[in-house]
Design a protein around this motif. Structure first.
Motif, mmCIF file in Angstrom:
data_model
loop_
_atom_site.group_PDB
_atom_site.id
_atom_site.type_symbol
_atom_site.label_atom_id
_atom_site.label_comp_id
_atom_site.label_asym_id
_atom_site.label_seq_id
_atom_site.Cartn_x
_atom_site.Cartn_y
_atom_site.Cartn_z
ATOM 1 N N ILE A 1 5.247 -9.309 -3.095
ATOM 2 C CA ILE A 1 6.025 -8.150 -2.627
ATOM 3 C C ILE A 1 5.303 -6.869 -3.011
ATOM 4 O O ILE A 1 5.126 -5.964 -2.188
ATOM 5 N N ILE A 2 4.889 -6.801 -4.268
ATOM 6 C CA ILE A 2 4.204 -5.609 -4.762
ATOM 7 C C ILE A 2 2.910 -5.375 -3.992
ATOM 8 O O ILE A 2 2.603 -4.239 -3.604
ATOM 9 N N ASP A 3 2.152 -6.437 -3.749
ATOM 10 C CA ASP A 3 0.892 -6.298 -3.007
ATOM 11 C C ASP A 3 1.130 -5.745 -1.607
ATOM 12 O O ASP A 3 0.381 -4.873 -1.127
ATOM 13 N N SER A 4 2.164 -6.238 -0.929
ATOM 14 C CA SER A 4 2.454 -5.768 0.425
ATOM 15 C C SER A 4 2.885 -4.308 0.421
ATOM 16 O O SER A 4 2.517 -3.534 1.314
ATOM 17 N N LEU A 5 3.637 -3.907 -0.605
ATOM 18 C CA LEU A 5 4.047 -2.503 -0.716
ATOM 19 C C LEU A 5 2.848 -1.605 -1.018
ATOM 20 O O LEU A 5 2.725 -0.504 -0.470
ATOM 21 N N MET A 6 1.950 -2.077 -1.876
ATOM 22 C CA MET A 6 0.797 -1.266 -2.251
ATOM 23 C C MET A 6 -0.156 -1.058 -1.076
ATOM 24 O O MET A 6 -0.797 -0.013 -0.974
ATOM 25 N N VAL A 7 -0.241 -2.051 -0.191
ATOM 26 C CA VAL A 7 -1.070 -1.880 1.010
ATOM 27 C C VAL A 7 -0.570 -0.687 1.807
ATOM 28 O O VAL A 7 -1.355 0.127 2.313
ATOM 29 N N VAL A 8 0.751 -0.547 1.906
ATOM 30 C CA VAL A 8 1.336 0.590 2.628
ATOM 31 C C VAL A 8 1.135 1.884 1.847
ATOM 32 O O VAL A 8 0.685 2.893 2.400
ATOM 33 N N ILE A 9 1.452 1.854 0.565
ATOM 34 C CA ILE A 9 1.379 3.059 -0.268
ATOM 35 C C ILE A 9 -0.032 3.637 -0.292
ATOM 36 O O ILE A 9 -0.225 4.864 -0.250
ATOM 37 N N ASP A 10 -1.032 2.770 -0.330
ATOM 38 C CA ASP A 10 -2.413 3.222 -0.479
ATOM 39 C C ASP A 10 -3.021 3.779 0.814
ATOM 40 O O ASP A 10 -4.144 4.285 0.795
ATOM 41 N N GLN A 11 -2.288 3.703 1.899
ATOM 42 C CA GLN A 11 -2.836 4.182 3.173
ATOM 43 C C GLN A 11 -2.851 5.701 3.287
ATOM 44 O O GLN A 11 -3.591 6.246 4.093
ATOM 45 N N TYR A 12 -2.060 6.389 2.465
ATOM 46 C CA TYR A 12 -1.791 7.794 2.740
ATOM 47 C C TYR A 12 -2.292 8.733 1.641
ATOM 48 O O TYR A 12 -2.329 8.376 0.461
ATOM 49 N N ASN A 13 -2.644 9.943 2.074
ATOM 50 C CA ASN A 13 -2.923 11.047 1.152
ATOM 51 C C ASN A 13 -1.681 11.933 1.166
ATOM 52 O O ASN A 13 -1.446 12.694 2.102
ATOM 53 N N TYR A 14 -0.890 11.823 0.115
ATOM 54 C CA TYR A 14 0.436 12.434 0.123
ATOM 55 C C TYR A 14 0.415 13.954 0.009
ATOM 56 O O TYR A 14 1.422 14.611 0.291
ATOM 57 N N LEU A 15 -0.698 14.510 -0.392
ATOM 58 C CA LEU A 15 -0.791 15.963 -0.504
ATOM 59 C C LEU A 15 -1.467 16.592 0.712
ATOM 60 O O LEU A 15 -1.595 17.812 0.783
ATOM 61 N N ASP A 16 -1.880 15.749 1.643
ATOM 62 C CA ASP A 16 -2.460 16.266 2.885
ATOM 63 C C ASP A 16 -1.374 16.971 3.696
ATOM 64 O O ASP A 16 -0.254 16.462 3.827
ATOM 65 N N THR A 17 -1.698 18.126 4.236
ATOM 66 C CA THR A 17 -0.713 18.885 5.001
ATOM 67 C C THR A 17 -0.253 18.132 6.246
ATOM 68 O O THR A 17 0.820 18.405 6.788
ATOM 69 N N ASN A 18 -1.054 17.182 6.702
ATOM 70 C CA ASN A 18 -0.700 16.399 7.889
ATOM 71 C C ASN A 18 0.050 15.112 7.552
ATOM 72 O O ASN A 18 0.384 14.331 8.448
ATOM 73 N N PHE A 19 0.298 14.881 6.267
ATOM 74 C CA PHE A 19 0.994 13.664 5.860
ATOM 75 C C PHE A 19 2.407 13.643 6.436
ATOM 76 O O PHE A 19 3.174 14.583 6.289
ATOM 77 N N ASP A 20 2.756 12.531 7.102
ATOM 78 C CA ASP A 20 4.071 12.349 7.701
ATOM 79 C C ASP A 20 4.809 11.260 6.932
ATOM 80 O O ASP A 20 4.522 10.068 7.091
#
Length: 202
Positions: A69-88
């Protein structure tokens, strides 16, 4: 690796997967203390001897499911740059919701049943740690304040999903994603964009 070794490895993984799938089914039906090795082996269509060749206990199997479960969540979490102004943030929560949809009854049970609270606590702690890694060093604020923000963010996300599972009538996952994206990361952006107030005085 020889062809025979590959076949053996595939057979071992099929057996372990069968056991993990069986424990997920039993989690939906029973509280943690009610699941036995005998019942788990029967559900996986193996004998107890075969079970103990792969796992030491029911807890051992659940811990492996927890790590998946944790691995599947981390795959999603690691996709994004949360401080990027274009982050949705909506896209993030939409991806998380797809994971939930794949095993809705399973996630509903572990979130709502007290006997599986340890699973949720571990997921929250790992999520908090990973977000801390991604934000730390990019945000200028005292450590104490930073960790308070991280706790607020992860606890808030988990609380929203917990509440969503218990709501009747239950709004759609799209509504949840929209609300979570506005409340959680919208607040974080405001916090890091403003002058950081000092929680600790030197």
């Amino acid at each position: 690796m020889t062809q025979n070794e590959k076949k053996t490895d595939r057979r071992i993984e099929r057996t372990r997967m069968s056991i993990r799938n069986a424990v997920m089914q039993l989690i939906i039906e029973k509280d943690f203390g009610q699941i036995t090795v005998k019942e788990l082996a029967e559900r996986a269509d193996i004998n107890r001897k075969t079970f103990y060749m792969h796992y030491t206990s029911v807890q051992d199997v659940i811990e492996e499911v927890q790590n998946e479960i944790i691995d599947s969540l981390m795959v999603v979490i690691d996709q994004y740059n949360y401080l990027d102004t274009n982050f949705d943030a909506y896209v993030l929560f939409h991806s998380l919701n797809q994971i939930i949809n794949e095993n809705y009854e399973f996630y509903k049970k572990i979130i709502s049943a007290n006997s599986y609270e340890f699973l949720i606590v571990k997921v929250k702690d790992v999520l908090k740690g990973r977000l801390t890694e991604k934000f730390k060093g990019q945000i200028s604020m005292p450590d104490a304040q930073f960790y308070l923000y991280a706790e607020y963010l992860t606890s808030g996300i988990m609380a929203m999903y917990t509440e969503w599972f218990t709501m009747d009538p239950q709004p759609s996952l799209e509504v949840l994603a929209e609300a979570a994206s506005k409340i959680s990361f919208g607040g974080v952006k405001l916090a890091v964009m403003e002058d950081t107030p000092q929680l600790l005085k030197s």
